[in-house]
Design a protein around this motif. Structure first.
Motif, mmCIF file in Angstrom:
data_model
loop_
_atom_site.group_PDB
_atom_site.id
_atom_site.type_symbol
_atom_site.label_atom_id
_atom_site.label_comp_id
_atom_site.label_asym_id
_atom_site.label_seq_id
_atom_site.Cartn_x
_atom_site.Cartn_y
_atom_site.Cartn_z
ATOM 1 N N ARG A 289 0.906 -1.551 -0.067
ATOM 2 C CA ARG A 289 0.091 0.253 -0.382
ATOM 3 C C ARG A 289 0.790 1.237 -0.077
ATOM 4 N N ALA A 290 0.636 2.550 -0.826
ATOM 5 C CA ALA A 290 1.075 3.384 -1.053
ATOM 6 C C ALA A 290 0.520 4.950 -0.155
ATOM 7 N N VAL A 291 1.728 5.220 -0.273
ATOM 8 C CA VAL A 291 0.961 6.696 0.775
ATOM 9 C C VAL A 291 1.656 7.965 0.249
ATOM 10 N N ALA A 292 1.144 8.774 0.055
ATOM 11 C CA ALA A 292 1.679 10.245 -0.519
ATOM 12 C C ALA A 292 1.338 11.819 0.188
ATOM 13 N N THR A 293 2.602 12.252 0.347
ATOM 14 C CA THR A 293 1.730 14.263 0.229
ATOM 15 C C THR A 293 1.425 14.516 -0.772
ATOM 16 N N ASN A 294 0.881 15.847 -0.759
ATOM 17 C CA ASN A 294 0.259 16.218 -1.892
ATOM 18 C C ASN A 294 1.592 16.943 -2.298
ATOM 19 N N SER A 295 2.431 17.615 -1.312
ATOM 20 C CA SER A 295 4.016 18.203 -2.279
ATOM 21 C C SER A 295 4.646 16.447 -3.154
ATOM 22 N N ALA A 296 4.638 15.349 -2.679
ATOM 23 C CA ALA A 296 4.667 14.082 -3.473
ATOM 24 C C ALA A 296 4.114 13.982 -4.448
ATOM 25 N N GLU B 3 -7.256 10.628 4.409
ATOM 26 C CA GLU B 3 -7.290 10.978 6.150
ATOM 27 C C GLU B 3 -8.161 11.393 6.058
ATOM 28 N N TRP B 4 -8.820 12.320 6.058
ATOM 29 C CA TRP B 4 -9.935 13.930 6.645
ATOM 30 C C TRP B 4 -11.459 13.149 6.090
ATOM 31 N N SER B 5 -11.452 12.491 4.940
ATOM 32 C CA SER B 5 -12.400 12.244 4.062
ATOM 33 C C SER B 5 -13.387 10.803 4.881
ATOM 34 N N SER B 6 -12.185 10.282 5.009
ATOM 35 C CA SER B 6 -13.000 8.351 5.155
ATOM 36 C C SER B 6 -14.105 8.376 7.027
ATOM 37 N N TRP B 7 -13.559 9.315 7.889
ATOM 38 C CA TRP B 7 -13.869 9.521 9.040
ATOM 39 C C TRP B 7 -15.192 10.250 9.021
ATOM 40 N N LYS B 8 -16.367 9.451 9.707
ATOM 41 C CA LYS B 8 -17.433 10.519 9.937
ATOM 42 C C LYS B 8 -18.003 10.818 10.954
ATOM 43 N N LYS B 9 -17.779 9.499 12.007
ATOM 44 C CA LYS B 9 -17.797 9.247 13.280
ATOM 45 C C LYS B 9 -17.655 8.949 13.484
ATOM 46 N N ILE B 10 -18.054 8.943 15.665
ATOM 47 C CA ILE B 10 -16.899 7.693 16.519
ATOM 48 C C ILE B 10 -17.202 6.184 15.907
ATOM 49 N N GLY B 11 -16.968 5.794 16.532
ATOM 50 C CA GLY B 11 -16.282 4.095 15.141
ATOM 51 C C GLY B 11 -16.282 4.060 14.398
ATOM 52 N N LEU C 215 -7.318 6.710 9.492
ATOM 53 C CA LEU C 215 -6.895 6.111 8.166
ATOM 54 C C LEU C 215 -5.324 5.213 8.936
ATOM 55 N N HIS C 216 -4.789 6.743 9.743
ATOM 56 C CA HIS C 216 -3.203 6.892 9.896
ATOM 57 C C HIS C 216 -3.125 5.143 10.311
ATOM 58 N N ILE C 217 -4.055 5.060 11.705
ATOM 59 C CA ILE C 217 -3.931 3.729 12.762
ATOM 60 C C ILE C 217 -3.940 2.775 11.960
ATOM 61 N N GLU C 218 -5.081 2.471 11.325
ATOM 62 C CA GLU C 218 -5.670 1.066 9.931
ATOM 63 C C GLU C 218 -4.318 0.729 9.134
ATOM 64 N N CYS D 7 2.811 15.373 13.292
ATOM 65 C CA CYS D 7 1.416 15.043 12.471
ATOM 66 C C CYS D 7 0.500 15.789 12.174
ATOM 67 N N ASP D 8 1.203 16.559 10.635
ATOM 68 C CA ASP D 8 0.362 17.240 10.342
ATOM 69 C C ASP D 8 -0.009 17.036 8.731
ATOM 70 N N ASN D 9 0.286 15.227 8.307
ATOM 71 C CA ASN D 9 -0.785 15.031 7.098
ATOM 72 C C ASN D 9 -0.695 13.555 8.033
ATOM 73 N N LEU D 10 -0.992 12.659 6.276
ATOM 74 C CA LEU D 10 -0.714 11.784 6.769
ATOM 75 C C LEU D 10 0.136 10.580 7.047
ATOM 76 N N LEU D 11 1.314 11.446 6.595
ATOM 77 C CA LEU D 11 2.253 10.496 6.262
ATOM 78 C C LEU D 11 3.116 10.253 7.500
ATOM 79 N N THR D 12 2.864 11.764 8.169
ATOM 80 C CA THR D 12 3.742 11.686 9.437
ATOM 81 C C THR D 12 2.740 11.102 10.626
ATOM 82 N N CYS D 13 1.410 11.194 10.828
ATOM 83 C CA CYS D 13 0.255 10.951 11.678
ATOM 84 C C CYS D 13 1.114 9.432 11.900
#
Length: 206
Positions: free
Chosen positions: A48-55, A76-84, A88-91, A117-123
């Protein structure tokens, strides 16, 4: 790898499970080689791959292997909707056996060394389980590489157990010649492959 309790009557299988590799790219021109990294690792492992916006300025997402899923900050920001819901960065941290950041830019190096930790990669890095391997392949201009901050930051992440795959000397994209170019994808692959210890899978007997 953390110690596991092996139940009586169980057998241990170390051959059937492919390693799970999380490849990450930060904002360096060397990210143009990210496609090659994904291809060479996907022949051996689940990737699986992760890229920053700059990358993303240097990565052609359509050229990545079809079996490699790419995640970005937007996910990262769109996948979480509610508690439970899964975070993404934990998964991704849970999923991966090994993480490799290639290229690691001077900026992302400084963030990791400072605990930011201000983006998906660093989180993912901030949440990483350091019982599992994490490799970095730095890539930056020679003067950035020789800057005293770089050594200080590399020493700091080294204390966490992060393994550096050193840059090489060559003509850089900016025209300068010197150390700072990312190690070749084949060298990164060989380093990780030779150090890999298969995960232990326990098959319980009935």
């Amino acid at each position: 790898m953390a110690n596991q309790e092996i139940l009586p009557g169980s057998t241990i299988n170390t051959e059937s499970t492919k390693p799970r590799i999380l490849l990450a790219a930060s904002g360096s021109v060397a990210a143009i080689k990210f496609e090659s990294l994904c291809r060479i690792f996907s022949e051996w492992a689940e990737v699986r791959a992760v890229a920053t916006n700059s990358a993303l300025h240097f990565i052609d997402k359509k050229a990545l292997p079809s079996n490699v899923m790419l995640f970005t900050d937007d996910d990262e920001w769109s996948s979480w909707k509610k508690i439970g819901d899964g975070v993404l960065h934990i998964e991704l941290r849970k999923w991966a056996d090994i993480m490799i950041i290639a290229p690691l830019s001077a900026n992302t190096l400084a963030k990791i060394a400072g605990g930011l930790c201000d983006n998906l990669l660093t989180c993912i890095v901030r949440a990483w389980d350091y019982n599992k391997p994490l490799y970095v392949a730095p890539a930056m201009n020679t003067f950035m590489w020789n800057n005293p901050f770089t050594k200080r930051h590399l020493d700091t992440i080294g204390e966490l157990g992060i393994t550096q795959i050193p840059p090489i000397a060559k003509r850089l994209a900016c025209g300068d010649y010197g150390t700072g170019a990312m190690a070749e994808p084949s060298e990164i692959y060989t380093t990780v492959r030779l150090s890999y210890k298969p995960r232990v899978v326990v098959d319980e007997c009935s």
